[in-house]
Design a protein around this motif. Structure first.
Motif, PDB file in Angstrom:
ATOM      1  N   ILE A   2       5.543  11.066   3.547  1.00 15.15           N
ATOM      2  CA  ILE A   2       4.251  10.652   3.002  1.00 15.15           C
ATOM      3  C   ILE A   2       4.268  10.775   1.480  1.00 15.15           C
ATOM      4  CG2 ILE A   2       1.813  11.271   2.874  1.00 15.15           C
ATOM      5  CD1 ILE A   2       1.869  11.849   5.805  1.00 15.15           C
ATOM      6  N   TYR A   3       3.950   9.675   0.835  1.00 10.59           N
ATOM      7  CA  TYR A   3       3.926   9.649  -0.625  1.00 10.59           C
ATOM      8  C   TYR A   3       2.493   9.622  -1.135  1.00 10.59           C
ATOM      9  CZ  TYR A   3       8.857   8.548  -0.313  1.00 10.59           C
ATOM     10  OH  TYR A   3      10.201   8.599  -0.040  1.00 10.59           O
ATOM     11  N   GLN A   4       2.275  10.369  -2.198  1.00 11.25           N
ATOM     12  CA  GLN A   4       0.976  10.364  -2.875  1.00 11.25           C
ATOM     13  C   GLN A   4       1.058   9.299  -3.966  1.00 11.25           C
ATOM     14  OE1 GLN A   4      -1.548  12.599  -2.174  1.00 11.25           O
ATOM     15  NE2 GLN A   4      -2.917  11.881  -3.776  1.00 11.25           N
ATOM     16  N   VAL A   5       0.170   8.336  -3.931  1.00 14.28           N
ATOM     17  CA  VAL A   5       0.246   7.208  -4.862  1.00 14.28           C
ATOM     18  C   VAL A   5      -1.057   7.085  -5.650  1.00 14.28           C
ATOM     19  CG1 VAL A   5       0.597   4.718  -5.043  1.00 14.28           C
ATOM     20  CG2 VAL A   5       1.792   6.008  -3.291  1.00 14.28           C
ATOM     21  N   GLN A   6      -0.929   6.815  -6.940  1.00 17.87           N
ATOM     22  CA  GLN A   6      -2.110   6.569  -7.772  1.00 17.87           C
ATOM     23  C   GLN A   6      -2.079   5.131  -8.255  1.00 17.87           C
ATOM     24  OE1 GLN A   6      -2.553   9.234 -11.064  1.00 17.87           O
ATOM     25  NE2 GLN A   6      -3.266  10.891  -9.745  1.00 17.87           N
ATOM     26  N   ILE A   7      -3.195   4.460  -8.123  1.00 17.73           N
ATOM     27  CA  ILE A   7      -3.302   3.090  -8.628  1.00 17.73           C
ATOM     28  C   ILE A   7      -4.428   3.044  -9.654  1.00 17.73           C
ATOM     29  CG2 ILE A   7      -3.684   0.678  -8.024  1.00 17.73           C
ATOM     30  CD1 ILE A   7      -2.818   1.382  -5.169  1.00 17.73           C
ATOM     31  N   GLU A  55       9.490   1.610  -0.844  1.00 14.97           N
ATOM     32  CA  GLU A  55       8.644   1.017   0.185  1.00 14.97           C
ATOM     33  C   GLU A  55       7.179   1.398  -0.051  1.00 14.97           C
ATOM     34  OE1 GLU A  55      10.079   1.538   4.328  1.00 14.97           O
ATOM     35  OE2 GLU A  55       7.955   1.436   4.877  1.00 14.97           O
ATOM     36  N   ALA A  56       6.945   2.666  -0.426  1.00 14.99           N
ATOM     37  CA  ALA A  56       5.571   3.110  -0.707  1.00 14.99           C
ATOM     38  C   ALA A  56       4.983   2.288  -1.850  1.00 14.99           C
ATOM     39  CB  ALA A  56       5.565   4.596  -1.053  1.00 14.99           C
ATOM     40  N   LYS A  57       5.811   2.047  -2.860  1.00 13.87           N
ATOM     41  CA  LYS A  57       5.344   1.275  -4.011  1.00 13.87           C
ATOM     42  C   LYS A  57       5.015  -0.158  -3.599  1.00 13.87           C
ATOM     43  CE  LYS A  57       6.177   1.073  -8.884  1.00 13.87           C
ATOM     44  NZ  LYS A  57       6.939   1.564 -10.021  1.00 13.87           N
ATOM     45  N   VAL A  59       4.004  -1.174  -0.651  1.00  9.92           N
ATOM     46  CA  VAL A  59       2.739  -1.168   0.088  1.00  9.92           C
ATOM     47  C   VAL A  59       1.565  -1.068  -0.888  1.00  9.92           C
ATOM     48  CG1 VAL A  59       1.310   0.165   1.687  1.00  9.92           C
ATOM     49  CG2 VAL A  59       3.723  -0.201   2.202  1.00  9.92           C
ATOM     50  N   ALA A  60       1.707  -0.190  -1.894  1.00  4.03           N
ATOM     51  CA  ALA A  60       0.632  -0.022  -2.875  1.00  4.03           C
ATOM     52  C   ALA A  60       0.401  -1.325  -3.644  1.00  4.03           C
ATOM     53  CB  ALA A  60       0.984   1.110  -3.836  1.00  4.03           C
ATOM     54  N   GLU A  61       1.481  -2.038  -3.933  1.00  2.28           N
ATOM     55  CA  GLU A  61       1.357  -3.301  -4.663  1.00  2.28           C
ATOM     56  C   GLU A  61       0.633  -4.334  -3.811  1.00  2.28           C
ATOM     57  OE1 GLU A  61       4.887  -4.013  -6.959  1.00  2.28           O
ATOM     58  OE2 GLU A  61       4.359  -6.142  -7.126  1.00  2.28           O
ATOM     59  N   GLU A  62       0.989  -4.388  -2.537  1.00  2.97           N
ATOM     60  CA  GLU A  62       0.323  -5.321  -1.634  1.00  2.97           C
ATOM     61  C   GLU A  62      -1.172  -4.989  -1.549  1.00  2.97           C
ATOM     62  OE1 GLU A  62       1.890  -5.249   2.336  1.00  2.97           O
ATOM     63  OE2 GLU A  62       0.585  -6.882   2.999  1.00  2.97           O
ATOM     64  N   ALA A  63      -1.481  -3.687  -1.409  1.00  2.00           N
ATOM     65  CA  ALA A  63      -2.882  -3.261  -1.321  1.00  2.00           C
ATOM     66  C   ALA A  63      -3.639  -3.648  -2.587  1.00  2.00           C
ATOM     67  CB  ALA A  63      -2.950  -1.748  -1.102  1.00  2.00           C
ATOM     68  N   SER A  64      -2.993  -3.482  -3.744  1.00  2.00           N
ATOM     69  CA  SER A  64      -3.649  -3.805  -5.007  1.00  2.00           C
ATOM     70  C   SER A  64      -3.938  -5.290  -5.101  1.00  2.00           C
ATOM     71  CB  SER A  64      -2.754  -3.392  -6.189  1.00  2.00           C
ATOM     72  OG  SER A  64      -2.465  -2.031  -6.100  1.00  2.00           O
ATOM     73  N   LYS A  65      -2.929  -6.090  -4.732  1.00  2.00           N
ATOM     74  CA  LYS A  65      -3.090  -7.545  -4.855  1.00  2.00           C
ATOM     75  C   LYS A  65      -4.111  -8.090  -3.869  1.00  2.00           C
ATOM     76  CE  LYS A  65       1.391  -8.704  -6.811  1.00  2.00           C
ATOM     77  NZ  LYS A  65       2.771  -9.021  -6.451  1.00  2.00           N
ATOM     78  N   LYS A  66      -4.099  -7.555  -2.642  1.00  2.00           N
ATOM     79  CA  LYS A  66      -4.954  -8.123  -1.608  1.00  2.00           C
ATOM     80  C   LYS A  66      -6.365  -7.580  -1.634  1.00  2.00           C
ATOM     81  CE  LYS A  66      -1.521  -9.481   1.830  1.00  2.00           C
ATOM     82  NZ  LYS A  66      -0.955  -9.163   3.142  1.00  2.00           N
ATOM     83  N   GLU A  77      -1.769  -0.685 -12.359  1.00  2.00           N
ATOM     84  CA  GLU A  77      -0.533   0.084 -12.548  1.00  2.00           C
ATOM     85  C   GLU A  77      -0.398   1.052 -11.390  1.00  2.00           C
ATOM     86  OE1 GLU A  77      -0.723   2.045 -16.321  1.00  2.00           O
ATOM     87  OE2 GLU A  77      -0.837   0.157 -17.404  1.00  2.00           O
ATOM     88  N   ILE A  78       0.823   1.148 -10.864  1.00  2.00           N
ATOM     89  CA  ILE A  78       1.062   2.010  -9.701  1.00  2.00           C
ATOM     90  C   ILE A  78       1.977   3.154 -10.099  1.00  2.00           C
ATOM     91  CG2 ILE A  78       2.167   2.104  -7.424  1.00  2.00           C
ATOM     92  CD1 ILE A  78       1.323  -0.874  -7.156  1.00  2.00           C
ATOM     93  N   GLU A  79       1.623   4.349  -9.641  1.00  2.00           N
ATOM     94  CA  GLU A  79       2.479   5.505  -9.901  1.00  2.00           C
ATOM     95  C   GLU A  79       2.656   6.278  -8.594  1.00  2.00           C
ATOM     96  OE1 GLU A  79       2.459   9.421 -12.812  1.00  2.00           O
ATOM     97  OE2 GLU A  79       0.820   8.001 -12.885  1.00  2.00           O
ATOM     98  N   VAL A  80       3.909   6.424  -8.177  1.00  2.00           N
ATOM     99  CA  VAL A  80       4.194   7.218  -6.979  1.00  2.00           C
ATOM    100  C   VAL A  80       4.476   8.634  -7.439  1.00  2.00           C
ATOM    101  CG1 VAL A  80       5.689   7.504  -4.985  1.00  2.00           C
ATOM    102  CG2 VAL A  80       5.151   5.213  -5.795  1.00  2.00           C
ATOM    103  N   ILE A  81       3.695   9.595  -6.939  1.00  2.00           N
ATOM    104  CA  ILE A  81       3.796  10.948  -7.465  1.00  2.00           C
ATOM    105  C   ILE A  81       4.859  11.766  -6.746  1.00  2.00           C
ATOM    106  CG2 ILE A  81       2.555  13.105  -7.790  1.00  2.00           C
ATOM    107  CD1 ILE A  81       0.083  11.448  -8.298  1.00  2.00           C
ATOM    108  N   GLN A  82       4.920  11.686  -5.443  1.00  2.00           N
ATOM    109  CA  GLN A  82       5.978  12.426  -4.730  1.00  2.00           C
ATOM    110  C   GLN A  82       6.312  11.728  -3.427  1.00  2.00           C
ATOM    111  OE1 GLN A  82       4.328  15.256  -2.022  1.00  2.00           O
ATOM    112  NE2 GLN A  82       3.133  16.118  -3.668  1.00  2.00           N
TER     113      GLN A  82
END
Lengths: 82, 82
Positions: A2-7, A55-57, A59-66, A77-82
């Motif tokens: 599980i990755y913590q992601v900030q958008i 892969e986490a990035k 998914v985050a990009e898809e979520a941002s675009k859609k 801007e996407i940042e994967v923290i861990q």
């Protein structure tokens, strides 16, 4: 894993940002005259289950675009923290 | 000197975040089931004219407390970029 992601979703630099302008006015009214160029955007944190950071990035990009960002008015801007 | 400052305002961890819940529902509807625990906050960027980085941070903190964040429901983080 599980990755913590900030958008971060912000209004495009070339566009007016009425919310930022309102905040700037409010700060000046409070006497904070050293402040300028305020822009207000969104910060979204989410957890993404993925096999790799890449892969986490993706998914985050898809979520941002859609869903999260409107490309006509905003960039993200996407940042994967861990 | 002019400092570029970023302020992140997020809902407190103990509180429900209805906006985050709505985003999570939307992402699941789009088929992104690996996503969980979405929280939505604000991201504010501003320029602050100050004599030092510490002074810029103090102004940003005052702005956050007085205008940008509601301490009952939100916490904030300040980052001075340059």
């Amino acid at each position: 894993m599980i990755y913590q992601v900030q958008i971060k979703v912000m209004p495009l630099k070339d566009l007016l940002d009425p919310q930022g302008k309102a905040v700037l006015g409010g700060l000046h009214n409070l006497g904070m005259n050293g402040v300028s160029d305020v822009r207000v955007g969104k910060q979204i944190t989410l957890q993404i289950e993925a096999a790799s950071e890449g892969e986490a990035k993706a998914v985050a990009e898809e979520a941002s675009k859609k869903l999260l960002a409107n490309a006509v008015m905003e960039y993200f801007e996407i940042e994967v923290i861990q």
